[in-house]
Design an enzyme around this catalytic site. Structure first.
Site, short mmCIF file in Angstrom:
data_model
loop_
_atom_site.label_atom_id
_atom_site.label_comp_id
_atom_site.label_asym_id
_atom_site.label_seq_id
_atom_site.Cartn_x
_atom_site.Cartn_y
_atom_site.Cartn_z
N GLY A 67 -5.72 0.92 -13.34
CA GLY A 67 -6.91 0.46 -12.63
C GLY A 67 -8.16 0.92 -13.38
O GLY A 67 -8.46 0.43 -14.48
N ASP A 81 0.85 -1.19 0.00
CA ASP A 81 0.00 0.00 0.00
C ASP A 81 0.89 1.24 0.00
O ASP A 81 1.65 1.47 0.94
CB ASP A 81 -0.88 -0.03 1.27
CG ASP A 81 -1.77 1.19 1.42
OD1 ASP A 81 -2.66 1.16 2.28
OD2 ASP A 81 -1.57 2.18 0.68
N ILE A 82 0.80 2.04 -1.04
CA ILE A 82 1.69 3.21 -1.22
C ILE A 82 1.51 4.22 -0.09
O ILE A 82 2.47 4.94 0.26
CB ILE A 82 1.44 3.87 -2.59
CG1 ILE A 82 2.63 4.76 -2.99
CG2 ILE A 82 0.12 4.64 -2.63
CD1 ILE A 82 2.58 5.22 -4.43
N ASP A 135 -6.22 6.97 -5.44
CA ASP A 135 -6.60 8.36 -5.14
C ASP A 135 -7.40 8.39 -3.83
O ASP A 135 -7.12 9.19 -2.92
CB ASP A 135 -7.45 8.88 -6.31
CG ASP A 135 -7.62 10.39 -6.32
OD1 ASP A 135 -8.40 10.88 -7.16
OD2 ASP A 135 -6.98 11.07 -5.50
N1 APR Z 1 -1.38 1.53 -3.06
C1 APR Z 1 -0.77 1.27 -4.25
N2 APR Z 1 -1.44 1.03 -5.39
C2 APR Z 1 -2.79 1.04 -5.33
C3 APR Z 1 -3.50 1.30 -4.13
C4 APR Z 1 -2.73 1.56 -2.97
N3 APR Z 1 -3.31 1.83 -1.78
N4 APR Z 1 -4.84 1.24 -4.40
C5 APR Z 1 -4.95 0.94 -5.71
N5 APR Z 1 -3.73 0.80 -6.27
C6 APR Z 1 -3.38 0.46 -7.65
C7 APR Z 1 -4.43 -0.25 -8.47
O1 APR Z 1 -4.43 -1.65 -8.16
C8 APR Z 1 -3.90 0.03 -9.88
O2 APR Z 1 -2.88 -0.92 -10.21
O3 APR Z 1 -3.15 1.68 -8.35
C9 APR Z 1 -3.26 1.42 -9.75
C10 APR Z 1 -4.04 2.55 -10.39
O4 APR Z 1 -5.44 2.27 -10.29
P1 APR Z 1 -6.50 3.45 -9.95
O5 APR Z 1 -6.32 3.86 -8.54
O6 APR Z 1 -7.84 2.91 -10.37
O7 APR Z 1 -6.05 4.66 -10.87
P2 APR Z 1 -6.27 4.91 -12.44
O8 APR Z 1 -6.41 3.62 -13.20
O9 APR Z 1 -5.18 5.86 -12.83
O10 APR Z 1 -7.68 5.64 -12.50
C11 APR Z 1 -7.76 6.95 -11.98
O11 APR Z 1 -9.69 6.46 -10.67
O12 APR Z 1 -9.68 6.67 -8.40
C12 APR Z 1 -10.06 7.29 -9.56
O13 APR Z 1 -9.93 9.63 -9.05
C13 APR Z 1 -9.31 8.58 -9.77
O14 APR Z 1 -10.65 9.19 -11.63
C14 APR Z 1 -9.39 8.71 -11.25
C15 APR Z 1 -9.21 7.28 -11.73
#
Ligand code: APR
Length: 168
Positions: free
Chosen positions: A120, A11-12, A35
């Protein structure tokens, strides 16, 4: 010594680095995925601070304090939505990494952690995203000797394996 670039699974929001990168949306007002996790961990001051930034276009990056996070800063970047690969998605994702790393170097940050931007909700294919991430991180390591450690964060074992392959 040069810059260490490595993949790490977890978890980042738990990383006590100079900055963690957030995969945000153009409003910068929070969302789901990483996010949502970053905003939950940082607390309400983060959203209040972001509300004053006027948003962020796809491919660009903005820096804020980390507030209640262990990380000192958050670098918010807005990845492309995957639409099949013919809409400039690869170039936009590369710009996210390039601009986030450039902003970290401009603030003399030494340690940085980045999630799999766009992999994601935005649906970017993992293998191509990992290749772009590694390419941009290696270029930044050459350009910015002040960067000591870059951590590519995987939230699941599949992504960790994909990142390790891209780093090999
Ligand atoms: N720590 C690290 N990585 C994470 C975490 C975490 N706590 N939570 C999720 N991830 C990973 C996901 O598994 C994925 O591999 O982060 C990566 C990016 O996924 P998303 O968070 O869905 O981001 P993205 O695909 O860029 O979509 C962005 O989603 O949350 C909304 O506001 C955001 O509209 C924007 C969109």
């Amino acid at each position: 010594m040069g810059t260490t670039i490595r993949a790490w699974q977890g978890d980042i929001t738990t990383l006590a680095v100079d900055a963690i990168v957030n995969a945000a949306n153009s409003s910068l007002l929070g969302g789901g995925g990483v996010d949502g996790a970053i905003h939950r961990a940082a607390g309400p001051e983060l959203r209040a601070h972001c509300a004053g930034l006027g948003g962020c276009p796809t491919g660009e990056a903005r820096i804020t304090p980390g507030f209640r996070l262990p990380a000192r800063h958050v670098i918010h970047t807005v990845g492309p939505v995957w639409r099949g690969g013919q809409d400039g998605e690869a170039a936009a994702l590369a710009a996210c990494y390039r601009n986030s790393l450039q902003l970290a170097a401009a603030h003399a940050l030494r340690t940085l952690a980045l999630p799999a931007i766009s992999c994601g909700a935005y649906g970017f294919p993992l293998q191509e995203a990992a290749r772009i991430a590694v390419t941009e991180c290696r270029a930044a390591a050459e350009r910015y000797p002040s960067l000591e450690e870059i951590v590519l964060v995987a939230f699941d074992p599949q992504l960790k394996a994909t990142l390790d392959d891209a780093l090999a």
